[in-house]
Write a protein that holds these residues in place. Structure first.
Motif, mmCIF file in Angstrom:
data_model
loop_
_atom_site.group_PDB
_atom_site.id
_atom_site.type_symbol
_atom_site.label_atom_id
_atom_site.label_comp_id
_atom_site.label_asym_id
_atom_site.label_seq_id
_atom_site.Cartn_x
_atom_site.Cartn_y
_atom_site.Cartn_z
ATOM 1 N N ASP A 83 8.444 -5.201 -0.363
ATOM 2 C CA ASP A 83 8.885 -5.770 0.908
ATOM 3 C C ASP A 83 9.577 -7.111 0.658
ATOM 4 O OD1 ASP A 83 7.779 -3.636 2.174
ATOM 5 O OD2 ASP A 83 5.926 -4.672 2.739
ATOM 6 N N PRO A 98 4.707 -10.429 1.406
ATOM 7 C CA PRO A 98 5.903 -9.777 0.847
ATOM 8 C C PRO A 98 6.085 -10.148 -0.620
ATOM 9 C CG PRO A 98 6.502 -11.616 2.250
ATOM 10 C CD PRO A 98 5.044 -11.412 2.458
ATOM 11 N N ARG A 99 6.646 -9.220 -1.390
ATOM 12 C CA ARG A 99 6.810 -9.443 -2.824
ATOM 13 C C ARG A 99 7.983 -10.382 -3.126
ATOM 14 N NH1 ARG A 99 4.373 -5.408 -5.776
ATOM 15 N NH2 ARG A 99 4.672 -6.834 -7.526
ATOM 16 N N LEU A 121 11.090 -10.699 2.566
ATOM 17 C CA LEU A 121 11.131 -11.564 3.752
ATOM 18 C C LEU A 121 12.308 -12.538 3.610
ATOM 19 C CD1 LEU A 121 9.991 -12.767 6.368
ATOM 20 C CD2 LEU A 121 8.489 -14.207 4.929
ATOM 21 N N ARG A 164 20.411 -9.478 5.456
ATOM 22 C CA ARG A 164 19.591 -8.313 5.727
ATOM 23 C C ARG A 164 20.393 -7.023 5.583
ATOM 24 N NH1 ARG A 164 18.038 -4.816 9.518
ATOM 25 N NH2 ARG A 164 19.658 -5.498 10.963
ATOM 26 N N LEU A 195 1.346 -10.188 5.586
ATOM 27 C CA LEU A 195 1.987 -9.076 4.883
ATOM 28 C C LEU A 195 2.138 -9.303 3.377
ATOM 29 C CD1 LEU A 195 4.833 -8.357 7.465
ATOM 30 C CD2 LEU A 195 2.648 -7.176 7.230
ATOM 31 N N ILE A 250 12.774 -0.621 -2.447
ATOM 32 C CA ILE A 250 12.685 -1.682 -1.435
ATOM 33 C C ILE A 250 12.161 -1.076 -0.140
ATOM 34 C CG2 ILE A 250 13.996 -3.301 -0.018
ATOM 35 C CD1 ILE A 250 15.829 -3.783 -2.373
ATOM 36 N N GLY A 251 11.100 -1.685 0.368
ATOM 37 C CA GLY A 251 10.481 -1.166 1.584
ATOM 38 C C GLY A 251 11.051 -1.831 2.819
ATOM 39 N N HIS A 252 10.201 -2.603 3.495
ATOM 40 C CA HIS A 252 10.655 -3.287 4.705
ATOM 41 C C HIS A 252 11.413 -4.564 4.355
ATOM 42 C CE1 HIS A 252 7.385 -0.764 6.324
ATOM 43 N NE2 HIS A 252 8.179 -0.698 7.392
ATOM 44 N N ILE A 253 12.447 -4.858 5.171
ATOM 45 C CA ILE A 253 13.177 -6.125 5.054
ATOM 46 C C ILE A 253 12.952 -6.873 6.365
ATOM 47 C CG2 ILE A 253 15.412 -7.228 4.762
ATOM 48 C CD1 ILE A 253 16.342 -4.723 3.276
ATOM 49 N N TYR A 254 12.194 -7.970 6.276
ATOM 50 C CA TYR A 254 11.852 -8.744 7.472
ATOM 51 C C TYR A 254 12.783 -9.951 7.550
ATOM 52 C CZ TYR A 254 7.558 -6.029 7.062
ATOM 53 O OH TYR A 254 6.656 -5.016 6.951
ATOM 54 N N SER A 279 6.270 0.242 -2.898
ATOM 55 C CA SER A 279 7.447 -0.330 -2.233
ATOM 56 C C SER A 279 7.388 -1.849 -2.280
ATOM 57 C CB SER A 279 7.514 0.144 -0.776
ATOM 58 O OG SER A 279 6.368 -0.297 -0.068
#
Length: 526
Positions: free
Chosen positions: A6, A52-53, A8, A21, A50, A31-35, A4
């Motif tokens: 992530d 993020p990528r 940011l 977002r 974290l 796509i994993g988490h969206i911070y 996944s």
């Protein structure tokens, strides 16, 4: 399966932040988490935690700008996120600085959401492509390393299984592989395997070998000048110039026991001082391993095994055993059993105890066939109970004991039946001796003509005549000599030659010992 990704988002305008977002949700399954963060300070901590990528950041942020944040991010080792910079300022210097800091794109506010999504999708696809290329490259590297390692193993194993002189091209290959210590240092070769029964399925066997080999390989990383490989008989082989063998063995044994709960047997060669000695070291270590495994020893040095072995005879053990069995020679049977069992253990690639039992049973069948050929007596089939006892042996001595007991029982049966045929064989032997007493007659020669073993012939001769073979021949010759001395005019040396003695002095000594007189005294009645 792709990992996944992530994302940011760093934006101090709440409405813009939420809009970005929301637009990215459900954009791509990978796509994993969206911070979503409103300031660079909090974002900095999240990035370091974290990694993020993808980072989407505004330039103008409270206290710490987006560009200053990117400058810090780019200093983090082994971290290369994909960055998109968003800004309300259409200034070349901002865009230029963003690209210098590694940003992939510079997006001006307000931006079209659909276009922005497409930009993000391209970045996601770029990440997937990089992952694919990285995986393929790693795969190629691993295959290349595996191929190189297999080539090395085959190359080194060929030196172990075939005597090889050190030549220039071999030295260069050893140099390439950092194995020149084989030519400059003294070394030992250790063979080891898992004790107990072998897994029934090939898959379980491979798994066991793989796990033990992995643990041993990792353990040996701290022991310099050492090389691990597997032979065709699924035994692990260690060639090492490391001075403390006990330390290495104990480390491997401890870790295999700890992580796999397997116990190991080790066989260790003598100290070798040249590359050419790899062949001898390999043979010694495997013999020692077989001996250690068969005798339930945790490890055994080849020299210790050799010191404990009896002297070997060149006579064929099958012939000796059959002859001892026929003649009732218990000591002969014990010696034959000892030599055969120890030969099986030392020279046969035994994987587990059932193989030793099978080898012993095959040998018993050979002996029974040989006894039948020599005596004409048919022996019963091997009992199932003997088979079961041999498969459950506790030591090599218990195997020897079972075989000796079995052969003694067979011997009792054979000797009880042989008395009726023994006299006919001896009568044939007497006829042959009578026809050839003037030649170089031997027990072996008569036995060969009768197609029986000399030990059996000797036993039968003593049993049927009360004399040894040698005494019988001497007595026959002396009888002929006495008759010729009294009844012929032949010279004494001619008489000696006629009865098979070329040495006149030797004939004279034997004659006097048997008659109490010299040949001359006997002729003239003194």
């Amino acid at each position: 399966m792709n990992p996944s990704i992530d994302i940011l988002i760093i934006e101090d305008e709440g409405e813009v932040l939420e809009g970005i977002r929301t637009s990215l949700q459900q954009l791509d399954p990978s796509i994993g988490h969206i911070y979503a963060i409103g300031n660079a300070e909090d974002a900095r901590e999240m990035i370091r935690t974290l990694f993020p990528r993808i980072i989407v950041t505004d330039i103008v942020l409270p206290r710490l700008s987006g560009l200053e944040l990117l400058d810090e991010v780019m200093q983090i080792s082994d971290y290369e996120p994909k960055v998109v910079v968003i800004s309300s300022y259409n200034e070349f210097s901002y865009a230029q600085r963003s690209l210098q800091l590694g940003a992939l794109d510079y997006v001006l506010k307000p931006f079209d959401k659909a276009e922005f999504k497409q930009k993000l999708l391209k970045i996601v696809a770029m990440i997937h492509e990089e992952e694919r290329q990285r995986f393929e490259m790693q795969h190629r590297i691993e295959h290349a390393q595996m191929g190189t390692r297999m080539l090395m193993d085959q190359y080194i194993l060929s030196f172990c299984t075939k005597k090889t002189q050190l030549q220039e091209h071999i030295y260069h290959r050893l140099q390439l592989w950092n194995l020149t210590w084989l030519t400059t240092s003294s070394y030992h070769l250790m063979a080891f395997g898992v004790s107990g029964e072998v897994p029934e399925s090939d898959k379980d066997m491979e798994l066991q070998l793989f796990s033990v080999g992995n643990i041993a390989g990792e353990t040996m990383e701290k022991f310099h000048s050492s090389y691990l490989l597997k032979n065709v008989h699924n035994r692990w082989i260690v060639i090492t110039a490391y001075p403390d063998l006990e330390e290495m063995m104990e480390a491997i044994r401890h870790n295999v026991r700890k992580y796999q709960r397997h116990e190991l047997h080790f066989g260790v060669s003598g100290t070798m001082f040249s590359f050419q000695a790899l062949f001898d070291a390999y043979e010694q270590s495997n013999q020692a391993l077989r001996w250690a495994a068969a005798n339930r020893k945790p490890e055994l040095y080849y020299q210790e095994m050799e010191d404990g072995l009896p002297e070997r005879t060149t006579a064929d053990v099958n012939e000796r055993c059959a002859a001892a069995l026929i003649s009732g020679d218990r000591d002969g049977m014990v010696r034959a059993v000892r030599d055969k069992v120890e030969s099986i253990v030392r020279l046969t690639q035994l994987i587990h105890r059932k193989q030793l039992a099978q080898n012993c049973l095959d040998w018993i069948m050979d002996i029974q066939t040989l006894v039948n050929e020599k005596s004409g007596i048919y022996l019963d089939q091997i009992s199932l109970s003997l088979w079961e006892r041999l498969e459950c042996y506790e030591s090599i001595d218990s195997v020897k004991h079972e075989l000796c007991a079995y052969f003694q029982d067979l011997s009792d049966k054979v000797t009880s039946q042989i008395s009726g045929t023994g006299n006919a064989i001896i009568e044939q032997a007497k006829v042959m001796i009578g026809e050839e007493f003037d030649k170089d007659i031997t027990l072996q020669g008569i036995a060969d003509k009768l197609a029986i073993h000399p030990v059996w012939l000797s036993h039968l001769f003593k049993k049927e005549t009360g004399q040894t073979f040698s005494d019988y021949v001497i007595e026959l010759r002396m009888e002929k000599a006495r008759r010729l001395l009294r009844e012929s005019n032949l010279k004494i040396y001619e008489i000696a030659s006629k009865i098979g003695y070329l040495d006149l002095q030797h004939f004279g000594k034997i004659f006097k010992k048997r008659t109490g007189m010299s040949p001359k005294e006997y002729r003239y009645g003194k």
